[in-house]
Scaffold this motif. Sequence first.
Motif, PDB file in Angstrom:
ATOM      1  N   MET A 168      -0.499  22.206  10.000  1.00 13.11           N
ATOM      2  CA  MET A 168      -1.789  22.393   9.318  1.00 13.11           C
ATOM      3  C   MET A 168      -2.964  22.195  10.272  1.00 13.11           C
ATOM      4  O   MET A 168      -3.973  22.899  10.182  1.00 13.11           O
ATOM      5  CB  MET A 168      -1.880  21.447   8.120  1.00 13.11           C
ATOM      6  CG  MET A 168      -0.918  21.852   7.009  1.00 13.11           C
ATOM      7  SD  MET A 168      -0.841  20.692   5.630  1.00 13.11           S
ATOM      8  CE  MET A 168      -2.469  20.792   4.925  1.00 13.11           C
ATOM      9  N   VAL A 169      -2.825  21.232  11.192  1.00 13.01           N
ATOM     10  CA  VAL A 169      -3.910  20.985  12.150  1.00 13.01           C
ATOM     11  C   VAL A 169      -4.107  22.219  13.031  1.00 13.01           C
ATOM     12  O   VAL A 169      -5.242  22.605  13.339  1.00 13.01           O
ATOM     13  CB  VAL A 169      -3.610  19.703  12.977  1.00 13.01           C
ATOM     14  CG1 VAL A 169      -4.452  19.633  14.243  1.00 13.01           C
ATOM     15  CG2 VAL A 169      -3.841  18.457  12.121  1.00 13.01           C
ATOM     16  N   ARG A 170      -2.997  22.873  13.392  1.00 21.04           N
ATOM     17  CA  ARG A 170      -3.116  24.100  14.218  1.00 21.04           C
ATOM     18  C   ARG A 170      -3.900  25.171  13.454  1.00 21.04           C
ATOM     19  O   ARG A 170      -4.730  25.880  14.018  1.00 21.04           O
ATOM     20  CB  ARG A 170      -1.730  24.630  14.595  1.00 21.04           C
ATOM     21  CG  ARG A 170      -1.131  23.901  15.809  1.00 21.04           C
ATOM     22  CD  ARG A 170      -0.029  24.721  16.455  1.00 21.04           C
ATOM     23  NE  ARG A 170       1.128  24.900  15.588  1.00 21.04           N
ATOM     24  CZ  ARG A 170       2.106  24.016  15.452  1.00 21.04           C
ATOM     25  NH1 ARG A 170       2.071  22.890  16.133  1.00 21.04           N
ATOM     26  NH2 ARG A 170       3.126  24.247  14.653  1.00 21.04           N
ATOM     27  N   ILE A 171      -3.655  25.282  12.169  1.00 18.81           N
ATOM     28  CA  ILE A 171      -4.378  26.284  11.376  1.00 18.81           C
ATOM     29  C   ILE A 171      -5.851  25.889  11.232  1.00 18.81           C
ATOM     30  O   ILE A 171      -6.744  26.731  11.341  1.00 18.81           O
ATOM     31  CB  ILE A 171      -3.695  26.482  10.018  1.00 18.81           C
ATOM     32  CG1 ILE A 171      -2.360  27.160  10.297  1.00 18.81           C
ATOM     33  CG2 ILE A 171      -4.539  27.323   9.067  1.00 18.81           C
ATOM     34  CD1 ILE A 171      -1.488  27.313   9.138  1.00 18.81           C
ATOM     35  N   PHE A 172      -6.075  24.598  11.052  1.00 22.92           N
ATOM     36  CA  PHE A 172      -7.467  24.125  10.950  1.00 22.92           C
ATOM     37  C   PHE A 172      -8.255  24.468  12.224  1.00 22.92           C
ATOM     38  O   PHE A 172      -9.434  24.830  12.157  1.00 22.92           O
ATOM     39  CB  PHE A 172      -7.509  22.610  10.683  1.00 22.92           C
ATOM     40  CG  PHE A 172      -8.911  22.080  10.639  1.00 22.92           C
ATOM     41  CD1 PHE A 172      -9.672  22.188   9.485  1.00 22.92           C
ATOM     42  CD2 PHE A 172      -9.494  21.519  11.767  1.00 22.92           C
ATOM     43  CE1 PHE A 172     -10.984  21.740   9.456  1.00 22.92           C
ATOM     44  CE2 PHE A 172     -10.796  21.068  11.749  1.00 22.92           C
ATOM     45  CZ  PHE A 172     -11.546  21.180  10.586  1.00 22.92           C
ATOM     46  N   GLU A 173      -7.588  24.346  13.366  1.00 21.34           N
ATOM     47  CA  GLU A 173      -8.282  24.646  14.636  1.00 21.34           C
ATOM     48  C   GLU A 173      -8.888  26.048  14.603  1.00 21.34           C
ATOM     49  O   GLU A 173      -9.995  26.263  15.065  1.00 21.34           O
ATOM     50  CB  GLU A 173      -7.298  24.535  15.817  1.00 21.34           C
ATOM     51  CG  GLU A 173      -7.039  23.102  16.215  1.00 21.34           C
ATOM     52  CD  GLU A 173      -5.819  22.930  17.121  1.00 21.34           C
ATOM     53  OE1 GLU A 173      -5.473  21.766  17.370  1.00 21.34           O
ATOM     54  OE2 GLU A 173      -5.210  23.948  17.544  1.00 21.34           O
ATOM     55  N   ASP A 174      -8.172  27.000  14.004  1.00 23.65           N
ATOM     56  CA  ASP A 174      -8.673  28.378  13.948  1.00 23.65           C
ATOM     57  C   ASP A 174      -9.682  28.582  12.821  1.00 23.65           C
ATOM     58  O   ASP A 174     -10.664  29.288  12.980  1.00 23.65           O
ATOM     59  CB  ASP A 174      -7.509  29.357  13.698  1.00 23.65           C
ATOM     60  CG  ASP A 174      -6.598  29.441  14.909  1.00 23.65           C
ATOM     61  OD1 ASP A 174      -7.063  29.093  16.006  1.00 23.65           O
ATOM     62  OD2 ASP A 174      -5.431  29.833  14.739  1.00 23.65           O
TER      63      ASP A 174
ATOM     64  N   SER B  55     -11.248  23.527   4.763  1.00 24.76           N
ATOM     65  CA  SER B  55     -10.245  22.746   4.032  1.00 24.76           C
ATOM     66  C   SER B  55      -8.965  23.553   3.850  1.00 24.76           C
ATOM     67  O   SER B  55      -8.995  24.785   3.733  1.00 24.76           O
ATOM     68  CB  SER B  55     -10.789  22.340   2.660  1.00 24.76           C
ATOM     69  OG  SER B  55     -11.900  21.502   2.823  1.00 24.76           O
ATOM     70  N   LEU B  56      -7.854  22.833   3.792  1.00 20.56           N
ATOM     71  CA  LEU B  56      -6.539  23.484   3.802  1.00 20.56           C
ATOM     72  C   LEU B  56      -5.561  22.603   3.019  1.00 20.56           C
ATOM     73  O   LEU B  56      -5.503  21.398   3.265  1.00 20.56           O
ATOM     74  CB  LEU B  56      -6.124  23.566   5.276  1.00 20.56           C
ATOM     75  CG  LEU B  56      -4.789  24.105   5.695  1.00 20.56           C
ATOM     76  CD1 LEU B  56      -4.746  25.597   5.408  1.00 20.56           C
ATOM     77  CD2 LEU B  56      -4.601  23.887   7.210  1.00 20.56           C
ATOM     78  N   LEU B  57      -4.836  23.190   2.088  1.00 19.78           N
ATOM     79  CA  LEU B  57      -3.883  22.404   1.293  1.00 19.78           C
ATOM     80  C   LEU B  57      -2.459  22.854   1.592  1.00 19.78           C
ATOM     81  O   LEU B  57      -2.200  24.060   1.681  1.00 19.78           O
ATOM     82  CB  LEU B  57      -4.138  22.597  -0.213  1.00 19.78           C
ATOM     83  CG  LEU B  57      -5.588  22.549  -0.715  1.00 19.78           C
ATOM     84  CD1 LEU B  57      -5.614  22.685  -2.239  1.00 19.78           C
ATOM     85  CD2 LEU B  57      -6.270  21.256  -0.289  1.00 19.78           C
ATOM     86  N   GLY B  58      -1.546  21.911   1.721  1.00 20.54           N
ATOM     87  CA  GLY B  58      -0.132  22.249   1.885  1.00 20.54           C
ATOM     88  C   GLY B  58       0.424  22.659   0.528  1.00 20.54           C
ATOM     89  O   GLY B  58       0.272  21.921  -0.451  1.00 20.54           O
ATOM     90  N   VAL B  59       1.034  23.848   0.449  1.00 21.79           N
ATOM     91  CA  VAL B  59       1.566  24.305  -0.842  1.00 21.79           C
ATOM     92  C   VAL B  59       3.020  24.747  -0.699  1.00 21.79           C
ATOM     93  O   VAL B  59       3.492  25.042   0.404  1.00 21.79           O
ATOM     94  CB  VAL B  59       0.739  25.476  -1.452  1.00 21.79           C
ATOM     95  CG1 VAL B  59      -0.688  25.059  -1.729  1.00 21.79           C
ATOM     96  CG2 VAL B  59       0.783  26.718  -0.567  1.00 21.79           C
ATOM     97  N   GLU B  60       3.672  24.814  -1.860  1.00 15.48           N
ATOM     98  CA  GLU B  60       5.086  25.185  -1.912  1.00 15.48           C
ATOM     99  C   GLU B  60       5.335  25.933  -3.214  1.00 15.48           C
ATOM    100  O   GLU B  60       4.743  25.579  -4.236  1.00 15.48           O
ATOM    101  CB  GLU B  60       5.872  23.870  -1.879  1.00 15.48           C
ATOM    102  CG  GLU B  60       7.328  23.996  -2.069  1.00 15.48           C
ATOM    103  CD  GLU B  60       7.990  22.614  -1.998  1.00 15.48           C
ATOM    104  OE1 GLU B  60       8.214  22.118  -0.904  1.00 15.48           O
ATOM    105  OE2 GLU B  60       8.261  22.043  -3.073  1.00 15.48           O
ATOM    106  N   LYS B  61       6.222  26.945  -3.159  1.00 18.19           N
ATOM    107  CA  LYS B  61       6.582  27.630  -4.413  1.00 18.19           C
ATOM    108  C   LYS B  61       7.522  26.732  -5.187  1.00 18.19           C
ATOM    109  O   LYS B  61       8.500  26.221  -4.630  1.00 18.19           O
ATOM    110  CB  LYS B  61       7.286  28.957  -4.098  1.00 18.19           C
ATOM    111  CG  LYS B  61       6.349  30.022  -3.585  1.00 18.19           C
ATOM    112  CD  LYS B  61       6.962  31.418  -3.732  1.00 18.19           C
ATOM    113  CE  LYS B  61       6.006  32.449  -3.184  1.00 18.19           C
ATOM    114  NZ  LYS B  61       6.253  32.787  -1.757  1.00 18.19           N
TER     115      LYS B  61
END
Length: 292
Positions: free
Chosen positions: A148-154, A158-164
């Motif tokens: 998630m931190v790698r995605i935040f860098e780009d 805000s970013l939430l971890g999700v799952e089906k």
Amino acid sequence: MKKVIRKAIFPVAGLGTRFLPATKASPKEMLPIVDKPLIQYAVEEAVGAGIDVMVFITGRSKRAIPDHFDKAYEVETELANRGKIETLKIVQNIVPPHVTCVYIRQAEALGLGHAVSCAKAVIGDEPFAVLLADDLIDDGEKGCLSQMVRIFEDWQCSLLGVEKIDPAETESYGIVRATQITDRLGKIGEIVEKPKPEAAPSNLAVVGRYILTPTIFDKLDRLSKGAGGEIQLTDAIAQLLQEEPVLAYEFYGKRYDCGSKLGYLIATVEQGLKHPELRNEFKSYLKQLVIE
Ligand code: UTP
């Protein structure tokens, strides 16, 4: 200038009622999976993601958590005297020396949103992570938060971890509706706390990993009680996404819901089967058990 995530909040002030009586006097987050408490898995994941300030939101009956991350003179002296150097190293290196632990008491368990808002003064004007230790996530690498931190860098939002999840289980989660950006990333248009399956906007559930901008604190400050009479983090996120982009990220890895008895047992068995000291004997035992 690009922002980085340096601080993480660990809300550990919940009552853990699903695990009573085990959680009557000791925290749910200290339940071990094989030989490490849940909270340590979460802290190690945060360290792996480059975080160096750990903010624990604690409550009554939670003193074992600060003790766990503190020096343990008696045990350490005893291990040194007995020459048990390997075990001594394990006890001494629970957190690396560059990590700072901060403890804040949430006087009343008013909900996850309230727990997060208790960290406002320590977090300040920075984006931060939230990890719920009872969601144990094993991605076989550095951990879900590193992804998630790698995605935040780009994306710098805000970013939430999700799952089906199974659509029948929406009432146990915050559920999002998201517009797909890439294979595993979407922009959230709606988030609802614990909807009935027929009212759920999808089967994408938020699990215990969040990266949030500090704007969330303004939203939390103005929030009244939501589902279950608690101050819900989901409700604050619903307001946040009216102002700022909030992304949903379907992480790689297996999540164990260790807040439920079944999830906890599954995690124990599967992690036991991966444990270098135990895996062979434990596997033989399980095989025998199934045959009998
Ligand atoms: P849960 O919904 O799992 O509640 O909280 P709980 O009290 O821990 O467990 P049950 O449902 O009674 O068995 C999600 C996370 O939010 C924290 C909990 O510690 C857990 O990590 N939390 C919840 C707080 O820190 N404060 C609160 O007021 C509520």
